[in-house]
Design a protein around this motif. Structure first.
Motif, mmCIF file in Angstrom:
data_model
loop_
_atom_site.group_PDB
_atom_site.id
_atom_site.type_symbol
_atom_site.label_atom_id
_atom_site.label_comp_id
_atom_site.label_asym_id
_atom_site.label_seq_id
_atom_site.Cartn_x
_atom_site.Cartn_y
_atom_site.Cartn_z
ATOM 1 N N SER A 4 0.828 -1.212 0.000
ATOM 2 C CA SER A 4 0.000 0.000 0.000
ATOM 3 C C SER A 4 0.861 1.260 0.000
ATOM 4 O O SER A 4 0.424 2.312 -0.490
ATOM 5 C CB SER A 4 -0.923 -0.009 1.223
ATOM 6 O OG SER A 4 -0.187 -0.145 2.421
ATOM 7 N N THR A 29 -3.274 2.935 6.678
ATOM 8 C CA THR A 29 -3.057 1.754 5.837
ATOM 9 C C THR A 29 -1.669 1.765 5.199
ATOM 10 O O THR A 29 -1.322 0.837 4.467
ATOM 11 C CB THR A 29 -4.119 1.675 4.716
ATOM 12 O OG1 THR A 29 -3.882 2.720 3.755
ATOM 13 C CG2 THR A 29 -5.528 1.796 5.274
ATOM 14 N N GLN A 118 -9.394 -0.977 4.283
ATOM 15 C CA GLN A 118 -8.265 -1.850 3.991
ATOM 16 C C GLN A 118 -8.618 -2.856 2.906
ATOM 17 O O GLN A 118 -7.791 -3.170 2.042
ATOM 18 C CB GLN A 118 -7.832 -2.589 5.265
ATOM 19 C CG GLN A 118 -6.550 -3.405 5.095
ATOM 20 C CD GLN A 118 -5.350 -2.543 4.771
ATOM 21 O OE1 GLN A 118 -4.949 -1.707 5.576
ATOM 22 N NE2 GLN A 118 -4.757 -2.742 3.582
ATOM 23 N N ASN A 122 -6.705 -3.333 -0.569
ATOM 24 C CA ASN A 122 -6.202 -4.639 -0.999
ATOM 25 C C ASN A 122 -6.717 -5.001 -2.390
ATOM 26 O O ASN A 122 -5.996 -5.601 -3.196
ATOM 27 C CB ASN A 122 -6.618 -5.722 0.003
ATOM 28 C CG ASN A 122 -5.898 -5.592 1.331
ATOM 29 O OD1 ASN A 122 -4.880 -4.915 1.431
ATOM 30 N ND2 ASN A 122 -6.433 -6.220 2.365
#
Length: 262
Positions: A4, A29, A118, A122
């Protein structure tokens, strides 16, 4: 897969307070590369010089709504690959339909939970690399898929997700009637269909496939913007092998394909 920390984000939000809240959440994140825009016009100007991996946008902007911006960028060859996440308090499903059809990564509520943010991050990372799906019975490069959807934006998005999995032989039909004609002339390993379509919808298409001996063996995956609605609760009775929502994570589609193809 990249991390990330490597993602670049364009945050489109007219409220300075909301900008700070979302930027802080993105930082949690691991994301540090965040730039800002406060309208559709400024966002379009920003992507000319700065190509983000993900645009995070509010629903309502001073010069229009997010679905207008998403549609404009998804239709332009220079920006169609950019992923979108919407943060909105909007609850009207019909108002979010265009966004669902366009293939946004996520639609997060205000306030959102970190786990949902998150998951969206992802999903963006998952789409940024090609990760061939590992099937026991089929080689993804040799698979033949028929994608049935009347939305060109949805066609592009689902095709792109399939291609990241190594599935490249993809034919497209705009409705169930066109799909049946293609199914009669070619061999397919999988049908992926929308639910709401003109002439013949996904439910009718699945039923017709199951009732036609020569094609009754083909697995059917339904990708519907109203997958959680009561009218689709018993859709498997019509011959659908699996169903998922149109705002889906690539990993969800990967898991479903494993289940119905292996």
């Amino acid at each position: 897969m990249p991390s990330s920390e490597e993602l670049s984000i364009l945050l489109v939000e007219p409220s300075s307070t909301q900008q700070k809240i979302i930027q802080r959440a993105l930082a949690e994140t691991g994301i540090r590369d965040v730039r800002f825009a406060d309208s559709i016009k400024s966002a379009i100007n920003a992507v000319k010089d700065y190509e983000p991996d993900l645009i995070v946008s509010a629903m309502y902007l001073p010069d229009g709504e997010a679905d207008t911006m998403v549609t404009m960028m998804k239709k332009h060859p220079d920006t169609e690959h950019i992923h979108f996440m919407i943060v909105s308090s909007e609850r009207d499903r019909s108002h979010l339909e265009t966004l669902r059809q366009a293939g946004v990564i996520a639609i997060l509520p205000k306030p959102f939970e970190m786990k949902d943010l998150q998951r969206a991050i992802n999903a963006t990372l998952d789409l940024s690399v090609e990760q061939e799906i590992d099937l026991e019975l089929l080689d993804p490069h040799e698979m033949s898929v028929l994608l049935v959807d009347d939305s060109k934006l949805a066609q592009k998005h689902i095709t792109r997700v399939l291609e990241t999995m190594g599935i490249i032989n993809i034919d497209v039909a705009a409705n169930g009637a066109d799909a049946i004609r293609l199914l009669q002339d070619a061999d397919y390993d999988l049908v992926i269909t929308d639910y709401n379509m003109p002439e013949m919808d996904g439910k009718e298409l699945a039923h017709t496939i199951r009732m036609t001996e020569s094609i009754s063996h083909i697995p059917v995956l339904m990708v519907a913007s109203n997958a959680d609605q009561p009218q689709l609760a018993n859709i498997t009775q019509e011959g659908v092998d699996a169903i998922c929502d149109k705002v889906f994570e690539p990993e969800t589609l990967r898991r479903l394909l494993h289940n119905i193809l292996d």
